[in-house]
Design a protein around this motif. Structure first.
Motif, PDB file in Angstrom:
ATOM      1  N   ASP A  11       0.925  -1.297  -0.111  1.00 24.83           N
ATOM      2  CA  ASP A  11      -0.085   0.118   0.178  1.00 24.83           C
ATOM      3  C   ASP A  11       0.822   1.274  -0.023  1.00 24.83           C
ATOM      4  O   ASP A  11       0.424   2.372  -0.462  1.00 24.83           O
ATOM      5  CB  ASP A  11      -0.899   0.167   1.153  1.00 24.83           C
ATOM      6  CG  ASP A  11      -1.991  -1.211   1.439  1.00 24.83           C
ATOM      7  OD1 ASP A  11      -2.439  -1.503   0.081  1.00 24.83           O
ATOM      8  OD2 ASP A  11      -2.456  -1.727   2.311  1.00 24.83           O
ATOM      9  N   LEU A  12       1.922   1.173   0.496  1.00 26.09           N
ATOM     10  CA  LEU A  12       2.772   2.521   0.621  1.00 26.09           C
ATOM     11  C   LEU A  12       3.617   2.493  -0.544  1.00 26.09           C
ATOM     12  O   LEU A  12       3.927   3.643  -0.931  1.00 26.09           O
ATOM     13  CB  LEU A  12       4.098   1.998   1.751  1.00 26.09           C
ATOM     14  CG  LEU A  12       3.552   2.177   3.343  1.00 26.09           C
ATOM     15  CD1 LEU A  12       4.725   2.029   4.165  1.00 26.09           C
ATOM     16  CD2 LEU A  12       2.734   3.561   3.474  1.00 26.09           C
ATOM     17  N   TRP A  13       3.916   1.752  -1.440  1.00 25.38           N
ATOM     18  CA  TRP A  13       4.644   1.668  -2.640  1.00 25.38           C
ATOM     19  C   TRP A  13       4.121   0.462  -3.532  1.00 25.38           C
ATOM     20  O   TRP A  13       4.696  -0.405  -3.694  1.00 25.38           O
ATOM     21  CB  TRP A  13       6.192   1.782  -2.559  1.00 25.38           C
ATOM     22  CG  TRP A  13       6.900   2.117  -3.938  1.00 25.38           C
ATOM     23  CD1 TRP A  13       7.614   1.224  -4.772  1.00 25.38           C
ATOM     24  CD2 TRP A  13       6.990   3.298  -4.382  1.00 25.38           C
ATOM     25  NE1 TRP A  13       7.939   1.984  -5.975  1.00 25.38           N
ATOM     26  CE2 TRP A  13       7.642   3.347  -5.716  1.00 25.38           C
ATOM     27  CE3 TRP A  13       6.250   4.795  -4.283  1.00 25.38           C
ATOM     28  CZ2 TRP A  13       7.663   4.420  -6.389  1.00 25.38           C
ATOM     29  CZ3 TRP A  13       6.462   5.571  -5.038  1.00 25.38           C
ATOM     30  CH2 TRP A  13       7.053   5.763  -6.021  1.00 25.38           C
ATOM     31  N   SER A  14       2.883   0.936  -4.144  1.00 29.65           N
ATOM     32  CA  SER A  14       2.352   0.098  -5.222  1.00 29.65           C
ATOM     33  C   SER A  14       2.836  -0.180  -6.447  1.00 29.65           C
ATOM     34  O   SER A  14       3.737   0.460  -6.822  1.00 29.65           O
ATOM     35  CB  SER A  14       0.617   0.687  -5.288  1.00 29.65           C
ATOM     36  OG  SER A  14       0.822   1.735  -5.972  1.00 29.65           O
ATOM     37  N   LEU A  15       2.296  -1.055  -7.203  1.00 35.69           N
ATOM     38  CA  LEU A  15       2.786  -1.128  -8.466  1.00 35.69           C
ATOM     39  C   LEU A  15       2.297  -0.130  -9.352  1.00 35.69           C
ATOM     40  O   LEU A  15       3.029   0.190 -10.438  1.00 35.69           O
ATOM     41  CB  LEU A  15       2.120  -2.791  -9.112  1.00 35.69           C
ATOM     42  CG  LEU A  15       2.587  -4.004  -8.514  1.00 35.69           C
ATOM     43  CD1 LEU A  15       1.772  -5.004  -8.842  1.00 35.69           C
ATOM     44  CD2 LEU A  15       3.975  -3.903  -8.559  1.00 35.69           C
ATOM     45  N   LYS A  16       1.235   0.648  -9.274  1.00 40.46           N
ATOM     46  CA  LYS A  16       0.803   1.746  -9.788  1.00 40.46           C
ATOM     47  C   LYS A  16       1.800   2.790  -9.544  1.00 40.46           C
ATOM     48  O   LYS A  16       2.299   3.333 -10.554  1.00 40.46           O
ATOM     49  CB  LYS A  16      -0.571   2.225  -9.225  1.00 40.46           C
ATOM     50  CG  LYS A  16      -1.066   3.558 -10.250  1.00 40.46           C
ATOM     51  CD  LYS A  16      -1.223   3.291 -11.580  1.00 40.46           C
ATOM     52  CE  LYS A  16      -1.859   4.550 -12.189  1.00 40.46           C
ATOM     53  NZ  LYS A  16      -1.856   4.510 -13.658  1.00 40.46           N
ATOM     54  N   ASP A  17       2.412   3.015  -8.499  1.00 36.47           N
ATOM     55  CA  ASP A  17       3.401   3.901  -8.118  1.00 36.47           C
ATOM     56  C   ASP A  17       4.690   3.728  -8.953  1.00 36.47           C
ATOM     57  O   ASP A  17       5.412   4.671  -9.368  1.00 36.47           O
ATOM     58  CB  ASP A  17       3.725   3.853  -6.587  1.00 36.47           C
ATOM     59  CG  ASP A  17       2.651   4.562  -5.679  1.00 36.47           C
ATOM     60  OD1 ASP A  17       2.092   5.457  -6.281  1.00 36.47           O
ATOM     61  OD2 ASP A  17       2.380   4.197  -4.615  1.00 36.47           O
ATOM     62  N   SER A  18       5.084   2.392  -9.049  1.00 38.79           N
ATOM     63  CA  SER A  18       6.278   2.079  -9.807  1.00 38.79           C
ATOM     64  C   SER A  18       6.026   2.236 -11.197  1.00 38.79           C
ATOM     65  O   SER A  18       6.928   2.857 -11.876  1.00 38.79           O
ATOM     66  CB  SER A  18       6.604   0.565  -9.702  1.00 38.79           C
ATOM     67  OG  SER A  18       7.101   0.226  -8.342  1.00 38.79           O
ATOM     68  N   LEU A  19       4.747   2.083 -11.644  1.00 46.53           N
ATOM     69  CA  LEU A  19       4.590   2.406 -13.058  1.00 46.53           C
ATOM     70  C   LEU A  19       4.822   3.976 -13.360  1.00 46.53           C
ATOM     71  O   LEU A  19       5.266   4.388 -14.242  1.00 46.53           O
ATOM     72  CB  LEU A  19       3.139   1.926 -13.572  1.00 46.53           C
ATOM     73  CG  LEU A  19       2.735   1.941 -15.012  1.00 46.53           C
ATOM     74  CD1 LEU A  19       3.794   0.943 -16.106  1.00 46.53           C
ATOM     75  CD2 LEU A  19       1.496   1.537 -15.213  1.00 46.53           C
ATOM     76  N   ASN A  20       3.815   4.651 -12.438  1.00 43.53           N
ATOM     77  CA  ASN A  20       4.108   6.245 -12.696  1.00 43.53           C
ATOM     78  C   ASN A  20       5.513   6.601 -12.584  1.00 43.53           C
ATOM     79  O   ASN A  20       5.756   7.624 -13.255  1.00 43.53           O
ATOM     80  CB  ASN A  20       3.275   6.822 -11.551  1.00 43.53           C
ATOM     81  CG  ASN A  20       1.548   6.624 -11.762  1.00 43.53           C
ATOM     82  OD1 ASN A  20       1.260   6.432 -12.680  1.00 43.53           O
ATOM     83  ND2 ASN A  20       0.929   6.805 -10.508  1.00 43.53           N
ATOM     84  N   LEU A  21       6.179   6.145 -11.655  1.00 49.06           N
ATOM     85  CA  LEU A  21       7.699   6.597 -11.639  1.00 49.06           C
ATOM     86  C   LEU A  21       8.244   6.262 -12.839  1.00 49.06           C
ATOM     87  O   LEU A  21       9.046   7.233 -13.257  1.00 49.06           O
ATOM     88  CB  LEU A  21       8.370   6.008 -10.445  1.00 49.06           C
ATOM     89  CG  LEU A  21       9.739   6.279 -10.212  1.00 49.06           C
ATOM     90  CD1 LEU A  21       9.773   7.809  -9.602  1.00 49.06           C
ATOM     91  CD2 LEU A  21      10.474   5.546  -9.018  1.00 49.06           C
TER      92      LEU A  21
END
Length: 333
Positions: free
Chosen positions: A305-315
């Motif tokens: 929840d703190l660093w999601s797959l969506k976060d990785s994709l956005n980064l």
């Protein structure tokens, strides 16, 4: 709905592939965390794997990555190889039913990250980018303060990360384009991450890079534009920098102490007062991301929840946009 394919065990068994410096750092910190144990390591050299295994008490040493992935002795794999192999090795591990913590950047480009996420979903295994700074207590505290409006509306970030690396030789991974070398993906990812964490995806990106004789980028300056803020970001391999993060709002400022990406405290300046907060971290600072993996696996979560797959994709999409604007390319793409 089908339950996540989590191999629940009382003690989570770790494997490591790629036994360089960062793998040693990780293994040292894993020994400090309850609920997990290093049980298998792999290198393309069996002798190197055996030396590493003996040093950290791992029962199994493998002379190929595939052998570790196929082994029943591990539950989750830490991928510690250079960037160019992250996608292939992570997918191979996941296809063998293993959970994966993959060093940052998760993939070299957006397409690679999308394929890795697809593999995780298809095999119903846990996948997380090892962006250890996200779990650092000082950074978590600063994000909470910003979200709560403690320094008013965020208006300005100044974040850098640089050290001298041009004396390491043209074949070193940082200076080798075949290994996706350069400053941006290795250390520039940290300032980009902090801006994304605090302000989200930018509306516009301005960026400029300098290149080395091997063809890799060794200096990148970035301006991220947001509706009510700007972020000035920098990474470089041809000089050092202070590595102090300045986070300023309409009612005050927060400073993450150098080296900010592994900060052990922060300072708040507001209403004419300066207050220091010390948050020392155990070991090398990797314990927090390891604890997050353990928590997710024990809770049968397939992502953090703190660093999601969506976060990785956005980064990944932000980094690729910087590359597009500066002309950073790699031969294997």
């Amino acid at each position: 709905m089908e339950k996540p394919k989590i191999h629940m065990v009382q003690e989570i068994r770790w494997g490591i592939v790629g036994l360089g410096r960062i793998a040693h750092t990780f293994a040292q910190d894993l020994a400090l965390v309850n609920g997990g144990k290093l049980t298998g390591v792999a290198s393309r050299s069996l002798e190197k794997a055996q030396v590493f295994a003996n040093q950290y008490g791992a029962e199994h040493a493998f002379g190929s990555y595939e052998s570790l992935f196929e082994s029943d002795a591990v539950d989750v794999i830490y991928i510690a190889t250079p960037h160019d192999s992250h996608e292939a090795l992570s997918i191979m591990a996941m296809e063998n039913g293993k959970h994966v913590l993959c060093e940052k950047p998760l993939g070299v480009n957006v397409t690679q990250v999308e394929r890795m996420i697809s593999a995780a979903k298809k095999n119903r295994v846990f996948l997380m980018e090892a962006l250890w700074s996200r779990f650092n207590p000082a950074i978590r505290a600063v994000k909470k303060l910003v979200n709560e409006g403690s320094i008013g509306q965020l208006a300005y970030l100044h974040v850098d990360f640089a050290f001298y690396a041009l004396d390491r030789g043209a074949h070193h991974r940082l200076l080798n384009p075949e290994l996706a070398g350069g400053s941006l993906l290795d250390i520039g990812i940290y300032p980009v991450f902090l801006s994304y964490l605090l302000l989200g995806k930018p509306q516009n990106i301005l960026a400029s890079s300098k290149f080395y004789e091997t063809g890799v980028e060794i200096q990148t300056s970035m301006i991220f534009e947001y509706e009510n803020a700007q972020a000035l970001l920098y990474s470089g391999l041809n000089s050092k920098s202070e590595m102090k993060a300045e986070i300023t709002g309409t009612e005050g400022s927060i400073f993450l102490h150098p080296k900010w990406h592994e900060a052990e405290g922060y300072t708040i300046e507001s209403d004419g007062k300066t207050t220091n907060f010390e948050l020392p971290t155990p070991g090398n600072g990797y314990t927090y991301e390891i604890e997050e993996v353990h928590s997710c696996l024990q809770s049968e979560k397939l992502q953090s929840d703190l660093w999601s797959l969506k976060d990785s994709l956005n980064l990944a999409s932000i980094l690729f946009e910087i590359r597009r604007k500066t002309g950073i390319t790699f031969p294997f793409e």
